[in-house]
Scaffold this motif. Structure first.
Motif, PDB file in Angstrom:
ATOM      1  N   MET A  80       0.834  -1.202   0.000  1.00  0.00           N
ATOM      2  CA  MET A  80       0.000   0.000   0.000  1.00  0.00           C
ATOM      3  C   MET A  80       0.867   1.251   0.000  1.00  0.00           C
ATOM      4  O   MET A  80       0.581   2.226  -0.693  1.00  0.00           O
ATOM      5  N   GLU A  81       1.952   1.223   0.766  1.00  0.00           N
ATOM      6  CA  GLU A  81       2.850   2.381   0.812  1.00  0.00           C
ATOM      7  C   GLU A  81       3.557   2.588  -0.517  1.00  0.00           C
ATOM      8  O   GLU A  81       3.672   3.716  -1.002  1.00  0.00           O
ATOM      9  N   VAL A  82       4.041   1.496  -1.120  1.00  0.00           N
ATOM     10  CA  VAL A  82       4.707   1.589  -2.421  1.00  0.00           C
ATOM     11  C   VAL A  82       3.727   2.100  -3.481  1.00  0.00           C
ATOM     12  O   VAL A  82       4.047   2.996  -4.270  1.00  0.00           O
ATOM     13  N   ALA A  83       2.524   1.538  -3.491  1.00  0.00           N
ATOM     14  CA  ALA A  83       1.506   1.936  -4.470  1.00  0.00           C
ATOM     15  C   ALA A  83       1.132   3.403  -4.308  1.00  0.00           C
ATOM     16  O   ALA A  83       0.999   4.145  -5.300  1.00  0.00           O
ATOM     17  N   ASN A  84       0.959   3.822  -3.064  1.00  0.00           N
ATOM     18  CA  ASN A  84       0.585   5.208  -2.775  1.00  0.00           C
ATOM     19  C   ASN A  84       1.662   6.186  -3.233  1.00  0.00           C
ATOM     20  O   ASN A  84       1.371   7.205  -3.880  1.00  0.00           O
ATOM     21  N   ARG A  85       2.916   5.879  -2.923  1.00  0.00           N
ATOM     22  CA  ARG A  85       4.024   6.764  -3.308  1.00  0.00           C
ATOM     23  C   ARG A  85       4.162   6.850  -4.826  1.00  0.00           C
ATOM     24  O   ARG A  85       4.418   7.918  -5.375  1.00  0.00           O
ATOM     25  N   TRP A  86       3.995   5.703  -5.490  1.00  0.00           N
ATOM     26  CA  TRP A  86       4.106   5.702  -6.953  1.00  0.00           C
ATOM     27  C   TRP A  86       2.998   6.547  -7.583  1.00  0.00           C
ATOM     28  O   TRP A  86       3.262   7.386  -8.447  1.00  0.00           O
TER      29      TRP A  86
END
Length: 306
Positions: A80-86
């Motif tokens: 979720m953090e990776v997806a959000n940052r991207w």
């Protein structure tokens, strides 16, 4: 390393947007909205408020992306953090609904992006260069999380397909598999681009190899076609099966080696027939030595069997 895919069938109607959002929202184990609601029931209204404000209700309503990770490569909290940052970095000024799915043997994130920018009202248009930039940003973020490029650890012939059903189809012998096998078979004996094309065409395969074009495209004969798709790019074959030979440059180099080896065999035959002495065979021996060195370099670098 996560793989970014674009779902090409992004609809042009309000109902298509609703269907897409409901599909990924209902199956999600976690969701997040960037500049919009976390609740998929509210997304269509959120998106249309922006579209109505800028009077841009027609055309493509959204873009759908998928960020897929290998099995056990990332946790639910991390994805979720990776997806959000991207999404925040590559879709600035857009409403983005993110849904994490765990229904496969690998975690993956879906992104539904409003086609209209809520800051300037511009429509989301994407060139190949812009898509490559998005993929580069994805790679950078993954590296920050310690997720390494998995291709570097892959063995020759390892299949990349994060959809389990697609993986099984390829493994069991799909059209793309038979094409890859045929290219390997012909490349072992062809001594030139012309001969390579001729041998494939003789068996019914089509090949579009233009030196001015970046990609080589192959087509499967109707007589052996199993699926609907009959055309495949060489670059896609290289990515799917991790076979370094599958590039223009490496194929041409392979043809040159085949040609050199064929010429060496002819020289050896002449030596035997003429009864040359060891001194008179020096030139032949030197040719053999060069071929062995080149063959070793190619086999070591490209993993191809000579």
């Amino acid at each position: 390393m996560a793989i970014i895919k674009v779902v090409k069938k992004s609809g042009k109607t309000k109902s298509s947007l609703k269907s897409a959002v409901e599909y990924i929202g209902e199956k999600a184990c976690n969701t997040f909205g960037i500049n919009c609601s976390n609740d998929y029931h509210q997304i269509v209204n959120n998106f249309y408020e922006t579209k109505e404000y800028f009077n841009k209700l027609d055309g493509r309503q959204y873009r759908h992306y998928i960020q897929s990770f290998a099995p056990n490569e990332i946790s639910k909290n991390e994805i979720m953090e990776v997806a959000n940052r991207w999404a925040e970095k590559v879709f600035e000024g857009h409403e983005v609904y993110i849904a994490i799915h765990d229904d496969k043997d690998h975690l993956h994130a879906h992104f539904i992006v409003n086609s209209v920018n809520f800051i300037n009202g511009k429509k989301l248009h994407e060139s190949k260069k812009e898509l490559e930039y998005k993929k580069e940003i994805n790679d950078e973020i993954c590296r920050e999380f310690g997720i390494k490029q998995i291709e570097k650890n892959r063995k020759i012939g390892d299949i990349v397909a994060y959809d389990k059903d697609k993986y099984e189809v390829i493994k069991k012998g799909a059209d793309i598999t038979s094409l890859a096998e045929k290219i390997l078979e012909v490349s072992k004996v062809a001594t030139s681009k012309k001969e390579f094309i001729a041998k494939l065409e003789k068996e019914g395969y089509g090949i579009d190899w233009n030196d001015n074009k970046k990609n080589i495209t192959f087509s499967i004969p109707v007589s052996i076609l199993k699926g609907k798709k009959n055309k495949f790019r060489l670059s896609n074959l290289e990515k799917t099966f991790n076979i370094p030979l599958f590039t223009k440059e490496n194929l041409i180099e392979k043809f040159e080696i085949n040609k050199s080896m064929a010429n060496n065999i002819k020289l050896e035959d002449i030596n035997k027939k003429m009864g040359y002495s060891p001194e008179e065979k020096k030139i032949t021996t030197e040719v053999e030595r060069k071929i062995e060195i080149n063959s070793f370099k190619i086999s070591k670098n490209n993993g191809i069997e000579l």
